[in-house]
Design a protein around this motif. Structure first.
Motif, PDB file in Angstrom:
ATOM      1  N   TYR A  34       8.555   1.950  -7.037  1.00 19.57           N
ATOM      2  CA  TYR A  34       7.824   1.779  -5.775  1.00 19.57           C
ATOM      3  C   TYR A  34       8.677   0.978  -4.788  1.00 19.57           C
ATOM      4  O   TYR A  34       8.823   1.357  -3.625  1.00 19.57           O
ATOM      5  N   ASN A  75       4.788  11.722   4.515  1.00 13.74           N
ATOM      6  CA  ASN A  75       3.502  12.065   5.120  1.00 13.74           C
ATOM      7  C   ASN A  75       3.005  13.421   4.639  1.00 13.74           C
ATOM      8  O   ASN A  75       1.795  13.615   4.469  1.00 13.74           O
ATOM      9  N   VAL A 104       1.298  13.093   1.159  1.00 11.89           N
ATOM     10  CA  VAL A 104      -0.013  12.445   1.098  1.00 11.89           C
ATOM     11  C   VAL A 104      -1.089  13.524   1.043  1.00 11.89           C
ATOM     12  O   VAL A 104      -1.096  14.463   1.827  1.00 11.89           O
ATOM     13  N   ASP A 110      -0.116   5.650  -5.237  1.00 14.46           N
ATOM     14  CA  ASP A 110      -0.738   4.741  -4.277  1.00 14.46           C
ATOM     15  C   ASP A 110       0.083   4.786  -2.988  1.00 14.46           C
ATOM     16  O   ASP A 110       1.015   4.011  -2.793  1.00 14.46           O
ATOM     17  N   PHE A 111      -0.262   5.716  -2.099  1.00 20.14           N
ATOM     18  CA  PHE A 111       0.513   5.894  -0.871  1.00 20.14           C
ATOM     19  C   PHE A 111       0.392   4.697   0.059  1.00 20.14           C
ATOM     20  O   PHE A 111       1.302   4.443   0.854  1.00 20.14           O
ATOM     21  N   LYS A 112      -0.693   3.948  -0.038  1.00 20.49           N
ATOM     22  CA  LYS A 112      -0.806   2.726   0.766  1.00 20.49           C
ATOM     23  C   LYS A 112       0.302   1.761   0.371  1.00 20.49           C
ATOM     24  O   LYS A 112       0.863   1.070   1.231  1.00 20.49           O
ATOM     25  N   ARG A 113       0.600   1.710  -0.882  1.00 18.72           N
ATOM     26  CA  ARG A 113       1.680   0.836  -1.371  1.00 18.72           C
ATOM     27  C   ARG A 113       3.031   1.286  -0.815  1.00 18.72           C
ATOM     28  O   ARG A 113       3.890   0.458  -0.530  1.00 18.72           O
ATOM     29  N   LYS A 139       3.453   2.937   2.036  1.00 19.35           N
ATOM     30  CA  LYS A 139       3.481   2.826   3.498  1.00 19.35           C
ATOM     31  C   LYS A 139       3.312   1.398   3.977  1.00 19.35           C
ATOM     32  O   LYS A 139       3.336   1.140   5.177  1.00 19.35           O
ATOM     33  N   ASP A 195       0.581  -0.342   3.749  1.00 17.41           N
ATOM     34  CA  ASP A 195      -0.792  -0.580   4.268  1.00 17.41           C
ATOM     35  C   ASP A 195      -1.503  -1.652   3.472  1.00 17.41           C
ATOM     36  O   ASP A 195      -1.295  -1.857   2.337  1.00 17.41           O
TER      37      ASP A 195
END
Length: 149
Positions: free
Chosen positions: A112, A130, A133, A142-145, A147, A149
């Protein structure tokens, strides 16, 4: 495919997806025996297949990525793949369990981190991220991780 850093995002996402699945498949197991026996060995066997995939995928990462991140145990993951592929019957469930519970969480965090770092540096294409996603192929990431976010 050639070992081109333009392909690294795809391989890193594949690594993360596989690692997250292993975390899911092993999360309720407290002992090597419980992990091996759980769900009629389906989770254990799926984990072995994912570890094979991880070792293969590491071998496809660019030399640039590997060379700039020597602290990540890339070669150990490739070595584990070889051990699983060539000595399946003699695998020690205690060793596999130890790798899954004690080594893979750190490896996952490192993958990550290197992905985030290379996205931030513009080495990896955030537009490609993107597109990934919401993909059914990457539903455990965990795309928030990634990006921030």
């Amino acid at each position: 495919m050639l070992k081109d850093k333009n392909n690294d995002l795809l391989y890193l996402l594949s690594l993360i997806e596989s690692l997250e699945k292993i975390m899911l498949y092993s999360k309720d197991s407290k002992t090597p025996e419980s992990f091996f026996d759980y769900n009629d060995q389906i989770n254990f066997n799926a984990t072995l297949a994912l570890l094979l995939h991880i070792g293969e995928t590491v071998g496809k990462l660019s030399d640039d990525l590997l060379d700039k991140n020597p602290e990540i145990p890339w070669e150990k993951m490739r070595g584990l793949r070889h051990r699983i592929a060539h000595d399946y019957i003699a695998l020690d469930i205690v060793i596999i369990f130890d790798v899954v519970k004690n080594k893979l969480p750190d490896f996952l965090s490192a993958v990550y981190a290197v992905t985030v770092q290379r996205l931030h540096e513009g080495i990896l294409n955030s537009e490609e991220l993107n597109l990934a996603v919401g993909s059914r192929y990457y539903k455990h990431i965990d795309f928030k991780r990634l990006k921030g976010d």
